[in-house]
Design an enzyme around this catalytic site. Structure first.
Site, PDB file in Angstrom:
ATOM      1  N   ASN A  68      43.205 -78.510  59.846  1.00  0.00           N
ATOM      2  CA  ASN A  68      43.028 -79.959  59.874  1.00  0.00           C
ATOM      3  C   ASN A  68      41.719 -80.405  60.523  1.00  0.00           C
ATOM      4  O   ASN A  68      41.159 -81.422  60.154  1.00  0.00           O
ATOM      5  CB  ASN A  68      44.221 -80.599  60.598  1.00  0.00           C
ATOM      6  CG  ASN A  68      44.516 -81.998  60.088  1.00  0.00           C
ATOM      7  OD1 ASN A  68      44.039 -82.392  59.023  1.00  0.00           O
ATOM      8  ND2 ASN A  68      45.276 -82.738  60.848  1.00  0.00           N
TER       9      ASN A  68
ATOM     10  N   LYS B  20      44.605 -67.649  58.111  1.00  0.00           N
ATOM     11  CA  LYS B  20      45.332 -67.797  59.369  1.00  0.00           C
ATOM     12  C   LYS B  20      46.320 -66.659  59.596  1.00  0.00           C
ATOM     13  O   LYS B  20      47.161 -66.748  60.478  1.00  0.00           O
ATOM     14  CB  LYS B  20      46.037 -69.152  59.386  1.00  0.00           C
ATOM     15  CG  LYS B  20      45.062 -70.331  59.262  1.00  0.00           C
ATOM     16  CD  LYS B  20      45.764 -71.626  58.937  1.00  0.00           C
ATOM     17  CE  LYS B  20      44.735 -72.694  58.553  1.00  0.00           C
ATOM     18  NZ  LYS B  20      45.373 -73.883  57.965  1.00  0.00           N
TER      19      LYS B  20
ATOM     20  N   ARG C  68      50.103 -84.602  57.274  1.00  0.00           N
ATOM     21  CA  ARG C  68      49.072 -84.228  58.253  1.00  0.00           C
ATOM     22  C   ARG C  68      48.177 -85.429  58.488  1.00  0.00           C
ATOM     23  O   ARG C  68      47.999 -86.269  57.606  1.00  0.00           O
ATOM     24  CB  ARG C  68      48.214 -83.068  57.733  1.00  0.00           C
ATOM     25  CG  ARG C  68      48.990 -81.850  57.259  1.00  0.00           C
ATOM     26  CD  ARG C  68      49.871 -81.223  58.319  1.00  0.00           C
ATOM     27  NE  ARG C  68      49.135 -80.835  59.504  1.00  0.00           N
ATOM     28  CZ  ARG C  68      48.407 -79.732  59.588  1.00  0.00           C
ATOM     29  NH1 ARG C  68      48.327 -78.896  58.592  1.00  0.00           N
ATOM     30  NH2 ARG C  68      47.768 -79.449  60.692  1.00  0.00           N
TER      31      ARG C  68
ATOM     32  N   PRO D 229      45.165 -72.859  66.355  1.00  0.00           N
ATOM     33  CA  PRO D 229      45.023 -71.851  65.313  1.00  0.00           C
ATOM     34  C   PRO D 229      44.469 -72.334  63.984  1.00  0.00           C
ATOM     35  O   PRO D 229      45.229 -72.674  63.092  1.00  0.00           O
ATOM     36  CB  PRO D 229      46.448 -71.311  65.135  1.00  0.00           C
ATOM     37  CG  PRO D 229      47.346 -72.387  65.631  1.00  0.00           C
ATOM     38  CD  PRO D 229      46.548 -73.303  66.463  1.00  0.00           C
ATOM     39  N   GLU D 230      43.168 -72.325  63.799  1.00  0.00           N
ATOM     40  CA  GLU D 230      42.605 -72.346  62.444  1.00  0.00           C
ATOM     41  C   GLU D 230      42.018 -70.947  62.221  1.00  0.00           C
ATOM     42  O   GLU D 230      42.100 -70.094  63.110  1.00  0.00           O
ATOM     43  CB  GLU D 230      41.572 -73.462  62.284  1.00  0.00           C
ATOM     44  CG  GLU D 230      42.236 -74.834  62.441  1.00  0.00           C
ATOM     45  CD  GLU D 230      41.431 -76.015  61.927  1.00  0.00           C
ATOM     46  OE1 GLU D 230      40.522 -75.822  61.104  1.00  0.00           O
ATOM     47  OE2 GLU D 230      41.724 -77.133  62.360  1.00  0.00           O
TER      48      GLU D 230
END
Length: 268
Positions: free
Chosen positions: A161, A52, A257, A2-3
């Site tokens: 990311n 998102k 992250r 999920p981006e």
DNA sequence: TCCTTATGTACAA
DNA sequence: TGTACCTAAGGAC
């Protein structure tokens, strides 16, 4: 996966399979059971994404979905199989079904509550008309690293990311550079590139960022397969040779992250 | 079968 | 900064 591109794609898929007709709604897992009972038989009037966040419109009420890190949505053709007991929300009609699992959030919102979410999100490269200057105003004044700023949804919505690592590589920008040390031209180029990459991501339902001239074939190197499904320069390629200069790709943890970059191609 | 990891976010201290 | 939340896949045994 999920981006932002995933969420915009989901909005289009919900519209296409369920838009304009009544749905059967259920929550086999139970956590959304009351709302599902309320929605059962309602008409899905629209589906919309901002960053998102996904919004499904049912007559003045909105189902707000955020997949978080683990959430998944799975569409299928009728007849729907018995749902797994982890399915938070199933919608079904005579043609299709769709299962939502593991979302960080799935809640019924009013118009006002939905608006409050839009208000706290930055511009989204996938929303036509969203203004990159709103992001630039904050980036150009910030001592925070550009790597951190790109993941801050209040600054720019939808980048995750993978796109962060890849767009910084594509523009030769060191992830630790402060926002205020970017030039306006660099920011404009990054925004424009994100819009194009993410638009492709919506179309293909995956993230590909490698330019044609840098593919393994073009570079005379053996073909490769990236296990997240797309072709990338640095994401999750720690210690592997940079596709362009062969310097080992570096990795570090930044705000919990994983960050990836080429110390030779990406400069301060 | 168990352990680790993941494209995310919110909240507490 | 650390931790909680939620799920599934892949790899180590």
């Amino acid at each position: 996966m999920p981006e932002g591109h995933t969420i915009h794609r989901l909005a289009a898929d919900y519209r296409e399979r369920f838009g304009g007709r009544p749905v059967r709604a259920s929550s086999p897992q139970g956590k959304f059971a009351d709302a599902a009972a309320l929605l059962d038989g309602a008409v899905l009037e629209g589906a919309e994404a901002h960053g998102k966040h996904l919004f499904l419109g049912f007559g003045g009420e909105w189902v707000h979905i955020h997949l978080g890190l683990f959430g998944k949505v799975n569409f299928g053709d009728a007849p729907a199989p018995p749902p797994a007991d982890t399915v938070r929300l199933r919608l079904a009609n005579p043609r299709s079904y769709v299962d939502l699992r593991g979302p960080t959030s799935c809640a019924l919102l009013t118009d006002g509550e939905k608006q409050a979410i839009h208000d706290r999100l930055g511009p989204d490269p996938l929303r036509p008309g969203d203004d990159p200057d709103r992001a630039w105003k904050r980036i150009s004044r910030s001592r925070t690293t550009i790597a951190a700023l790109l993941l801050d949804q209040k600054i720019i919505a939808g980048v995750g990311n993978v796109y962060r690592a890849e767009v910084l590589f594509r523009h030769g920008v060191d992830p630790y550079r402060a926002g205020k040390d970017l030039t306006r031209a660099e920011w404009t180029a990054i925004w424009t590139d994100l819009a194009a990459l993410m638009r492709e991501g919506v179309r293909d339902n995956r993230i590909d960022t490698v330019r044609p001239e840098h593919t393994p074939e073009a570079m005379g190197r053996p073909p490769r397969v990236d296990d997240h499904g797309g072709e990338v320069y640095v994401y999750r390629r720690a210690n592997l040779p940079c596709h362009i200069c062969t310097t080992p790709v570096r990795t570090a943890e930044l705000a919990a992250r994983n960050l990836f970059w080429c110390p030779s191609c990406q400069r301060r």
